[in-house]
Enzyme design. Sequence first.
Site, PDB file in Angstrom:
ATOM      1  N   THR A 124      45.718  43.391  46.073  1.00 22.75           N
ATOM      2  CA  THR A 124      45.404  44.031  45.161  1.00 22.75           C
ATOM      3  C   THR A 124      46.265  45.255  44.423  1.00 22.75           C
ATOM      4  OG1 THR A 124      42.968  43.780  45.831  1.00 22.75           O
ATOM      5  CG2 THR A 124      43.187  45.350  44.297  1.00 22.75           C
ATOM      6  N   LEU A 156      38.094  37.669  48.631  1.00 19.35           N
ATOM      7  CA  LEU A 156      37.275  37.264  49.701  1.00 19.35           C
ATOM      8  C   LEU A 156      36.495  38.529  50.250  1.00 19.35           C
ATOM      9  CD1 LEU A 156      38.784  38.224  52.647  1.00 19.35           C
ATOM     10  CD2 LEU A 156      40.242  36.449  52.069  1.00 19.35           C
ATOM     11  N   GLU A 158      34.939  40.227  53.621  1.00 18.16           N
ATOM     12  CA  GLU A 158      34.881  40.281  55.245  1.00 18.16           C
ATOM     13  C   GLU A 158      33.633  39.675  55.409  1.00 18.16           C
ATOM     14  OE1 GLU A 158      36.495  43.852  56.993  1.00 18.16           O
ATOM     15  OE2 GLU A 158      38.143  44.069  55.617  1.00 18.16           O
ATOM     16  N   LYS A 213      40.805  42.044  39.291  1.00 17.72           N
ATOM     17  CA  LYS A 213      40.366  42.373  40.689  1.00 17.72           C
ATOM     18  C   LYS A 213      39.888  43.665  40.706  1.00 17.72           C
ATOM     19  CE  LYS A 213      39.667  42.361  44.872  1.00 17.72           C
ATOM     20  NZ  LYS A 213      40.398  42.117  46.117  1.00 17.72           N
ATOM     21  N   PHE A 258      23.815  43.276  45.814  1.00 23.29           N
ATOM     22  CA  PHE A 258      24.502  44.743  45.747  1.00 23.29           C
ATOM     23  C   PHE A 258      23.727  45.880  45.012  1.00 23.29           C
ATOM     24  CE2 PHE A 258      28.947  44.709  47.051  1.00 23.29           C
ATOM     25  CZ  PHE A 258      29.048  43.321  47.727  1.00 23.29           C
ATOM     26  N   LEU A 259      22.386  45.592  45.505  1.00 23.49           N
ATOM     27  CA  LEU A 259      21.507  46.710  45.118  1.00 23.49           C
ATOM     28  C   LEU A 259      20.787  47.245  46.343  1.00 23.49           C
ATOM     29  CD1 LEU A 259      19.712  45.597  41.835  1.00 23.49           C
ATOM     30  CD2 LEU A 259      21.571  47.459  42.202  1.00 23.49           C
ATOM     31  N   CYS A 269      38.449  48.079  51.289  1.00 23.11           N
ATOM     32  CA  CYS A 269      38.658  47.786  49.724  1.00 23.11           C
ATOM     33  C   CYS A 269      38.065  48.676  48.643  1.00 23.11           C
ATOM     34  CB  CYS A 269      38.279  46.396  49.454  1.00 23.11           C
ATOM     35  SG  CYS A 269      39.251  45.198  50.540  1.00 23.11           S
TER      36      CYS A 269
HETATM   37  C1  UDX Z   1      34.827  43.774  48.579  1.00 23.01           C
HETATM   38  C2  UDX Z   1      34.439  42.706  47.622  1.00 23.01           C
HETATM   39  O1  UDX Z   1      33.160  42.425  47.659  1.00 23.01           O
HETATM   40  C3  UDX Z   1      35.227  41.545  47.785  1.00 23.01           C
HETATM   41  O2  UDX Z   1      34.976  40.806  46.641  1.00 23.01           O
HETATM   42  C4  UDX Z   1      36.769  41.996  47.730  1.00 23.01           C
HETATM   43  O3  UDX Z   1      37.563  40.951  47.728  1.00 23.01           O
HETATM   44  C5  UDX Z   1      37.129  43.164  48.728  1.00 23.01           C
HETATM   45  O4  UDX Z   1      36.294  44.135  48.826  1.00 23.01           O
HETATM   46  P1  UDX Z   1      34.338  43.694  51.472  1.00 23.01           P
HETATM   47  O5  UDX Z   1      35.121  45.020  51.601  1.00 23.01           O
HETATM   48  O6  UDX Z   1      34.576  42.697  52.523  1.00 23.01           O
HETATM   49  O7  UDX Z   1      34.392  43.080  50.060  1.00 23.01           O
HETATM   50  O8  UDX Z   1      32.781  44.140  51.337  1.00 23.01           O
HETATM   51  P2  UDX Z   1      31.447  44.084  50.678  1.00 23.01           P
HETATM   52  O9  UDX Z   1      30.438  42.949  51.108  1.00 23.01           O
HETATM   53  O10 UDX Z   1      31.630  44.067  49.066  1.00 23.01           O
HETATM   54  O11 UDX Z   1      30.747  45.692  51.118  1.00 23.01           O
HETATM   55  C6  UDX Z   1      31.383  46.601  50.824  1.00 23.01           C
HETATM   56  C7  UDX Z   1      30.675  47.733  51.305  1.00 23.01           C
HETATM   57  O12 UDX Z   1      29.508  48.099  50.527  1.00 23.01           O
HETATM   58  C8  UDX Z   1      30.226  47.791  52.695  1.00 23.01           C
HETATM   59  O13 UDX Z   1      30.197  49.131  53.206  1.00 23.01           O
HETATM   60  C9  UDX Z   1      28.720  47.629  52.400  1.00 23.01           C
HETATM   61  O14 UDX Z   1      27.864  48.032  53.658  1.00 23.01           O
HETATM   62  C10 UDX Z   1      28.347  48.232  51.051  1.00 23.01           C
HETATM   63  N1  UDX Z   1      27.223  47.870  50.487  1.00 23.01           N
HETATM   64  C11 UDX Z   1      27.225  46.315  49.971  1.00 23.01           C
HETATM   65  C12 UDX Z   1      26.052  48.529  50.273  1.00 23.01           C
HETATM   66  O15 UDX Z   1      25.738  49.529  50.633  1.00 23.01           O
HETATM   67  N2  UDX Z   1      24.814  48.040  49.589  1.00 23.01           N
HETATM   68  C13 UDX Z   1      24.961  46.703  48.856  1.00 23.01           C
HETATM   69  O16 UDX Z   1      23.974  46.432  48.173  1.00 23.01           O
HETATM   70  C14 UDX Z   1      26.274  45.994  49.198  1.00 23.01           C
END
Ligand code: UDX
Length: 442
Positions: A124, A156, A158, A213, A258-259, A269
């Site tokens: 990124t 992707l 994690e 991205k 994501f809510l 990220c």
């Molecule tokens: C993210 C993006 O989703 C991914 O597409 C990108 O390539 C890299 O960054 P990641 O960091 O693996 O991926 O985690 P993600 O599943 O997005 O969660 C990020 C954070 O948000 C976590 O701390 C998670 O707990 C939090 N989260 C997620 C919330 O607090 N509420 C939600 O509803 C979803």
Amino acid sequence: MACRIAVFGTGYLGATHAACMAELGHEVLGVDIDQAKLDKLAAGEAPFYEPGLDDVLKANVDSGRLRFTSSYKEAADFADIHFIGVATPQKRGEFAADVTYVDSVVRTLAPLLTRPAVIFGKSTVPVGTAARLSALAHDIAPAGEAVEVAWNPEFLREGFAVKDTLHPDRIVLGVDTNRPGRAEEVAREVYGDIIAEGVPFVLTDRETAELVKSAANAFLATKISFINAMAEVCEAAGADVTQLADAIGYDNRIGRRFLNAGIGFGGGCLPKDIRAFMARAGELGANHALTFLREVDSINMRRRARMMEMTRDAVGGSLIGATVAILGAAFKPDSDDIRDSPALNIAGQIQLQGASVTVYDPKAIENSRRLFPTLDYASDMRGACKGADVTLVLTEWDEFRSLDPGYLDAVVRHRRIIDGRNCLDPAKWRGSGWSYRGMGRR
Ligand code: UDX
């Protein structure tokens, strides 16, 4: 057809990409400067916890399709398709991304490229990086302009890294639209099996690909902060943010994913990417466009402060001398990653306010201990909750979600639980005699 591919960087992104490209049948060489990491990978072991990755690594190392090296020369001799998957962390004391590692791959690799080659960036990066690196590669590569630089961002998550790489929602490729070259053809060959499954292939210019991205991560972060802002309002109004999210989520235009309100987003990220995006927009003179991301960031950080307040309230107004159990340290479940983890950050802050804090996490203890050696760690839930005045659930591991309150009854001092991820059933906990508090829930 099998391609010969080199992947630079063997962190989360690079190691997964290398293993998955071999899984697709290509011959892959993973390149890194960290010998300890390379040794682990060569033994078929991921240097971090990622479900399913060890199996893919092992199978492909055993078949000989996947190898690792620290030699750029070997990589340049071996392959004409190069992927860059190194980290772009936040610069110290600034919002901007540090692209030193990406630059250094091109600076080291390009002078060794004597044949036509395509370099695909996956990291990124701030918009404009691909064009800059392309000019650099043309200057310093013996093959000159026959070395192309295209951008192919990675999305992707994690915990789902293998699935997201082998079955992505889309493939985005940004090429030099003035001189398109071979990048598209090569990408279609590399990702042939994935494209054949019907995965959309978005072909665009390099700037758009870079921005896709940043925009995707900014949108996800905004969605989480939106629901966390609603949680603040729900708390003030005596409403329930989980039911609110369910109800608005039925609208397909909004969607329920994501809510989930709680202590907010962390990880390697989202936090740094939204900051880097703001910094880059500022450099381009479009800073007003992204000022809302400052608010997204502050709403997110306020969640951590809110959890501190709730914990303090639960133990009677002062954390001094309180015993606090923390379940969860990873930034999200199914990961041992603690980079900018809200859970660990809260654990550290509570301890600094005078409480005695014991943390348990199914996978992230070792990493946490390295970052926060002064916290106490337990090897299971009961160990963490021993004598606890309050128990906090800060990462929604299945182990915690399915926890039977009775399992902790005998070890805690007070049956008080605060659910920082709104992942527990309030009725179950209250019904078992616990005081339960969620975030933005009645
Ligand atoms: C993210 C993006 O989703 C991914 O597409 C990108 O390539 C890299 O960054 P990641 O960091 O693996 O991926 O985690 P993600 O599943 O997005 O969660 C990020 C954070 O948000 C976590 O701390 C998670 O707990 C939090 N989260 C997620 C919330 O607090 N509420 C939600 O509803 C979803």
